[in-house]
Design an enzyme around this catalytic site. Structure first.
Site, PDB file in Angstrom:
ATOM      1  N   GLY A   8       0.831  -1.211   0.000  1.00 10.39           N
ATOM      2  CA  GLY A   8       0.000   0.000   0.000  1.00 10.39           C
ATOM      3  C   GLY A   8       0.860   1.253   0.000  1.00 10.39           C
ATOM      4  N   GLY A  11      -0.466   4.783  -0.889  1.00  4.48           N
ATOM      5  CA  GLY A  11      -1.546   5.347  -0.085  1.00  4.48           C
ATOM      6  C   GLY A  11      -1.102   6.460   0.859  1.00  4.48           C
ATOM      7  N   GLN A  12      -2.058   6.910   1.674  1.00  2.00           N
ATOM      8  CA  GLN A  12      -1.809   8.071   2.546  1.00  2.00           C
ATOM      9  C   GLN A  12      -0.624   7.837   3.485  1.00  2.00           C
ATOM     10  OE1 GLN A  12      -4.575   8.831   5.709  1.00  2.00           O
ATOM     11  NE2 GLN A  12      -4.063  11.004   5.857  1.00  2.00           N
ATOM     12  N   ASP A  34       2.547  -1.786  -4.477  1.00  5.90           N
ATOM     13  CA  ASP A  34       1.137  -1.373  -4.518  1.00  5.90           C
ATOM     14  C   ASP A  34       0.511  -2.006  -5.747  1.00  5.90           C
ATOM     15  OD1 ASP A  34      -1.353   0.314  -4.505  1.00  5.90           O
ATOM     16  OD2 ASP A  34      -0.248   1.398  -2.971  1.00  5.90           O
ATOM     17  N   ILE A  35      -0.810  -1.962  -5.845  1.00  7.43           N
ATOM     18  CA  ILE A  35      -1.451  -2.390  -7.092  1.00  7.43           C
ATOM     19  C   ILE A  35      -1.612  -1.199  -8.040  1.00  7.43           C
ATOM     20  CG2 ILE A  35      -2.666  -4.461  -6.327  1.00  7.43           C
ATOM     21  CD1 ILE A  35      -5.174  -2.683  -5.931  1.00  7.43           C
ATOM     22  N   ARG A  36      -1.291   0.005  -7.513  1.00  6.73           N
ATOM     23  CA  ARG A  36      -1.358   1.208  -8.351  1.00  6.73           C
ATOM     24  C   ARG A  36       0.054   1.705  -8.633  1.00  6.73           C
ATOM     25  NH1 ARG A  36      -4.621   4.652  -4.100  1.00  6.73           N
ATOM     26  NH2 ARG A  36      -3.282   3.376  -2.781  1.00  6.73           N
ATOM     27  N   ASP A  53      -0.054  -7.443  -5.612  1.00  2.00           N
ATOM     28  CA  ASP A  53      -1.423  -7.612  -5.124  1.00  2.00           C
ATOM     29  C   ASP A  53      -1.348  -8.508  -3.895  1.00  2.00           C
ATOM     30  OD1 ASP A  53      -4.047  -8.197  -4.663  1.00  2.00           O
ATOM     31  OD2 ASP A  53      -4.532  -8.743  -6.737  1.00  2.00           O
ATOM     32  N   TYR A 142     -15.000  -3.031   8.483  1.00  2.50           N
ATOM     33  CA  TYR A 142     -13.633  -2.544   8.706  1.00  2.50           C
ATOM     34  C   TYR A 142     -13.178  -2.918  10.114  1.00  2.50           C
ATOM     35  CZ  TYR A 142      -9.940   1.033   9.270  1.00  2.50           C
ATOM     36  OH  TYR A 142      -8.761   1.703   9.500  1.00  2.50           O
ATOM     37  N   LYS A 146     -10.254  -5.429  11.542  1.00  2.00           N
ATOM     38  CA  LYS A 146      -9.152  -4.913  12.375  1.00  2.00           C
ATOM     39  C   LYS A 146      -9.016  -5.727  13.663  1.00  2.00           C
ATOM     40  CE  LYS A 146      -7.511  -1.782   9.679  1.00  2.00           C
ATOM     41  NZ  LYS A 146      -6.189  -2.004   9.057  1.00  2.00           N
TER      42      LYS A 146
HETATM   43  N1  SER Z   1      -9.036   6.623   9.343  1.00  2.00           N
HETATM   44  C1  SER Z   1      -9.756   5.377   9.358  1.00  2.00           C
HETATM   45  C2  SER Z   1     -11.107   5.542   8.777  1.00  2.00           C
HETATM   46  O1  SER Z   1     -11.667   6.597   8.918  1.00  2.00           O
HETATM   47  C3  SER Z   1      -9.912   4.872  10.754  1.00  2.00           C
HETATM   48  O2  SER Z   1      -8.739   4.280  11.173  1.00  2.00           O
HETATM   49  O3  SER Z   1     -11.618   4.611   8.226  1.00  2.00           O
END
Ligand code: SER
Length: 329
Positions: A8, A11-12, A34-36, A53, A142, A146
């Site tokens: 990733g 990503g951010q 990454d996949i991008r 991937d 999500y 986690k």
């Molecule tokens: N920043 C994440 C979200 O908003 C939470 O860990 O999904």
């Protein structure tokens, strides 16, 4: 010499972590995946990049073997709001992707960092000063991935001796790469809109309190935890960490100190509001402080000042790239 792999990486978190790790360990020793394709040339060209991937276990092991990886930062994941619209994809990437990485890490005897989240908590969790060890019954896909991720990382540590460590991140605020599909993304969007348009329409309620952190602190947290003395770690997956907590109204007031004409209105999105309402108001991060010396540098005022300054330069220069963050460190 350590050899690291970041999933990733576009990503951010990944874009800034890759840059920080390359500065610390040498460009050639940090493999970004990454996949991008990275649009940022610096990220792509400053060290090895592989399309990877996390749902392809054979490719993972090939890349790990080829680059002789010993530490993995596994950041590839689907965030909370996207997860609610695509639960099947969230389960596949967040769960099966993690499982594939753990198996590869076991095979090649790698350490593994796993980012858990405030999203691992749920409506029955104590909301204020949320303890390190407490009720964890999230009601988002999500959150389910986690909590399960934390448990399977601990299992791999206990059962196979794999050095798996993680933190529960709060909302992360950064100016290099924007987040996507999260519930806490408003705290980044608000800065972009304040600078570009002087106003912001917020999808969370004005009084919705959540933990937050500025990206430089998040980067230090990951690196410091992975370098911490293992004998001092009572917990592993995952440590509560936070740097500040605020509501949209409080953040708007802080921005107004710099941009007095800034205005905010509220147009609440029920899906994201319900997710945010199920998360802590603020967490107790004393275990991280005691076990590996967690200490954030940025509070709300310091983060807001730095964010506005850096993001203004980035927007005016058309530059919101890793190159910018590398120059500034
Ligand atoms: N920043 C994440 C979200 O908003 C939470 O860990 O999904």
């Amino acid at each position: 010499m350590k050899k690291m792999l970041v999933t990733g990486a576009v990503g951010q978190i990944g874009s800034e972590l890759t840059s920080a790790l390359r500065q610390r360990h040498g460009d050639e020793n940090v493999v970004a995946t990454d996949i991008r394709m990275p649009t940022d040339v610096e990220l792509r060209d400053s060290g090895p990049f592989e399309f990877l991937d996390v749902l392809d276990p054979h490719h993972i092991t090939r890349v790990m073997q080829m680059h002789e990886i010993d530490t993995v930062y596994h950041l590839a994941a689907v965030l909370s709001a996207t997860g609610e619209s695509r639960p099947n994809i969230a389960w596949q990437i967040n769960m099966n992707g993690l499982y594939n990485m753990l198996e590869a890490a076991r095979q090649y005897k790698c350490a593994l960092f796993f980012p858990s989240s405030i999203g691992a908590f749920g409506p029955s969790t104590p909301k204020d000063n949320t303890p390190q060890d407490t009720i964890m019954r999230p009601d988002t896909i999500y959150g389910v991935t986690k909590v399960a991720g934390e448990l399977i990382c601990n299992y791999y540590h206990k059962r196979f001796g794999l050095d798996a460590r993680g933190v529960r991140f709060p909302g992360l605020i950064s100016y290099v790469t924007e987040p996507g599909g999260g519930t806490t993304d408003y705290a980044v969007e608000i800065f972009h809109e304040a600078i570009k348009h002087g106003s912001y329409s917020c999808y969370l309620r004005d009084d919705c309190s959540l933990d937050m952190m500025y990206m430089p602190d998040a980067i230090h947290a990951m690196i410091n935890l992975m370098e911490a003395d293992a004998s001092k770690l009572i917990h592993r997956n995952s440590f509560n960490i936070t740097a500040m907590n605020f509501t949209p109204a409080i953040l708007a007031e802080e921005i107004k100190k710099h941009i007095p004409e800034f205005t905010i209105e509220y147009n609440v999105d029920p899906v994201r509001q319900e997710i945010a309402d199920s998360w802590p108001n603020y967490m107790d991060d004393s275990a991280a402080r005691a076990e590996w010396g967690w200490k954030p540098k940025y509070d709300l005022a310091a983060m807001t000042t730095d964010m506005l300054e850096k993001l203004t330069v980035a927007i005016e220069g058309g530059e919101t790239s890793t190159a910018k963050s590398r120059k500034d460190r």
